[in-house]
Scaffold this motif. Structure first.
Motif, short mmCIF file in Angstrom:
data_model
loop_
_atom_site.label_atom_id
_atom_site.label_comp_id
_atom_site.label_asym_id
_atom_site.label_seq_id
_atom_site.Cartn_x
_atom_site.Cartn_y
_atom_site.Cartn_z
N ALA A 156 3.54 -15.99 -1.70
CA ALA A 156 4.21 -14.73 -1.34
C ALA A 156 5.71 -14.87 -1.47
CB ALA A 156 3.84 -14.32 0.09
N TYR A 187 -0.15 -11.35 -1.23
CA TYR A 187 -0.32 -12.75 -0.83
C TYR A 187 0.01 -12.95 0.65
CZ TYR A 187 -1.38 -14.80 -5.37
OH TYR A 187 -1.99 -15.15 -6.54
N ALA A 188 1.02 -12.26 1.14
CA ALA A 188 1.42 -12.41 2.54
C ALA A 188 0.34 -11.88 3.49
CB ALA A 188 2.74 -11.69 2.79
N THR A 189 -0.36 -10.84 3.07
CA THR A 189 -1.37 -10.22 3.94
C THR A 189 -2.80 -10.61 3.59
OG1 THR A 189 -1.42 -8.25 2.53
CG2 THR A 189 0.10 -8.22 4.42
N GLY A 190 -2.99 -11.23 2.43
CA GLY A 190 -4.34 -11.62 2.02
C GLY A 190 -5.16 -10.48 1.46
N PRO A 214 -6.27 -14.76 -1.83
CA PRO A 214 -6.23 -15.59 -0.61
C PRO A 214 -4.83 -15.53 0.01
CG PRO A 214 -7.13 -16.83 -2.47
CD PRO A 214 -6.60 -15.54 -3.01
N GLN A 215 -4.78 -15.46 1.32
CA GLN A 215 -3.47 -15.42 1.99
C GLN A 215 -2.73 -16.72 1.70
OE1 GLN A 215 -3.53 -15.03 6.29
NE2 GLN A 215 -1.80 -13.63 6.16
N ASP A 216 -1.51 -16.60 1.20
CA ASP A 216 -0.73 -17.77 0.79
C ASP A 216 0.75 -17.42 0.93
OD1 ASP A 216 0.61 -19.81 -0.57
OD2 ASP A 216 -0.92 -19.97 -2.14
N TYR A 217 1.35 -17.90 2.02
CA TYR A 217 2.75 -17.57 2.28
C TYR A 217 3.70 -18.19 1.27
CZ TYR A 217 0.94 -15.93 6.75
OH TYR A 217 0.23 -15.26 7.70
N HIS A 267 3.50 -9.06 -1.26
CA HIS A 267 2.92 -8.45 -0.06
C HIS A 267 1.43 -8.75 0.02
CE1 HIS A 267 1.04 -5.11 2.19
NE2 HIS A 267 2.03 -5.38 3.03
#
Length: 86
Positions: A75, A62-65, A69-72, A60
């Motif tokens: 995630a 990673y998905a939201t940053g 860093p945001q990284d799908y 979560h």
């Protein structure tokens, strides 16, 4: 006499075990206080030990940053690990 000693021993064990927190609990506490960088570090430690809730929470983040860093892609890796049968 033996009952009192045993009761005292049980109380001590309960107090000690209540004060010992693992990385997941540390992550939850940091998360609640808004320290997302520290929460991510703690969740990572617990996730690396196979803790499914920590893997999900880290996913979560990673998905939201939050705290990372945001990284799908990262995630999804975390979510897949969390979803594995135990």
């Amino acid at each position: 006499m033996l009952k009192r000693i045993l009761a005292g021993f049980i109380v001590v064990i309960m107090l000690v075990s209540a004060t010992i927190a693992g990385p997941f609990e540390d992550g939850v506490a940091a998360d609640k206080h808004g320290d997302y960088v520290e929460a991510a570090k703690s969740y990572r430690l617990a996730a690396d030990q196979g803790h499914a809730k920590a893997q999900f929470n880290l996913g979560h983040m990673y998905a939201t940053g939050l705290g990372v860093p945001q990284d799908y892609v990262e995630a999804m890796k975390c979510f897949r690990l969390a979803a594995r049968p135990r």
